[in-house]
Design an enzyme around this catalytic site. Structure first.
Site: not given
Ligand code: PGA
Length: 252
Positions: A9-11, A95, A97, A167, A173, A212, A233-234
């Site tokens: 997930n590159w956000k 998600h 966010e 999640e 994150g 994470s 993500g990261g």
């Protein structure tokens, strides 16, 4: 057998050129992988270009959001058909966010999930508790409600195609991963709820863990019986680390 799914997930990261350059590197590095499904979710603006790059490869693409209406006066929104038109086969829905910053609720998650399935896009529906909810011991109630309401009205076939991503919000994150046991406990619970509502679909549905995930913890997480992949993500932003995640079983 459920095929593991490793999703990036590159956000809100990467221009078109940056996205394409990572995909080029990734594509050759994972060309030999057939036992793990690989999914990338770039931003809307990069989807078309990334799709051109992954065509014919073992990498699928997904959007990070969609709107449930088919067309009309909804400035700034992207319809399911538009998402599909860019070459997507998946779409992230709900998600944390989006729930936290853009007012998404279980009700809107349900509308989006159904709109995606109606056009043969596979929704990756995200669920998870906040730290305050975990600390007040309501994790299971929250997850149950998110599944029941977010996935209401699906046929058993649609329920088995849908992907769930657990999640925990406190692990996203933050570098603070749920332990494999903590994740497994909730993921097993998700499958149990699924079995109560959708019967056999519970054996087929893939339940990802997100929060994470990194090359150092992926293999322990993936050993858990109810973890069928990761939503990352990261650690998905650079080809080198995402390749390590996709090859979690090679390294260990
Ligand atoms: P993270 O994000 O891997 O950076 O924690 C996961 C997610 O939000 O899907």
């Amino acid at each position: 057998m459920r095929k593991p799914l490793m999703a990036g997930n590159w956000k809100m990261n990467k221009t078109i050129l940056e996205a394409v350059s990572v995909v080029k590197a990734l594509k050759s590095a994972v060309a030999d992988i057939s036992d793990v499904e690989i999914l990338l979710c770039p931003s809307f603006t990069a989807l078309y270009a990334v799709n051109n790059e992954v065509k014919g490869s073992n990498i699928s693409i997904g959007a990070q959001n969609l709107f449930w209406e088919t067309k009309g006066a909804f400035t700034g929104e992207v319809s399911p058909a538009m998402v599909k038109d860019t070459g997507c086969s998946y779409v992230l829905v709900g998600h944390s966010e989006r729930r936290q910053y853009f007012g998404e609720t279980n009700e809107t998650v349900n509308k989006k999930t159904r709109a995606a399935l109606a056009i043969d896009l596979i929704p990756v529906v995200c669920v998870g508790e906040t730290l305050a909810e975990r600390e007040s011991n309501v994790t299971f109630q929250i997850i149950e409600k998110q599944i029941e309401e977010g996935l209401a009205g699906l046929t058993p076939k649609q329920a088995s195609l849908t992907v769930i991503a657990y999640e925990p919000v406190w692990a996203i994150g933050t570098g603070k991963t749920a332990t494999p046991e903590q994740a497994q406990e909730v993921q097993a619970f998700v499958r149990k709820i699924y079995a109560q509502i959708y019967r056999e679909a519970a054996d087929k549905v893939r339940i990802l863990y997100g929060g994470s995930v990194n090359p150092g913890n992926v293999s322990e997480l993936m050993k858990q019986p109810d973890i069928d992949g990761g939503l990352v993500g990261g650690a998905s932003l650079e080809a080198e680390s995402f390749v390590k995640l996709v090859k979690y079983s090679v390294a260990n």
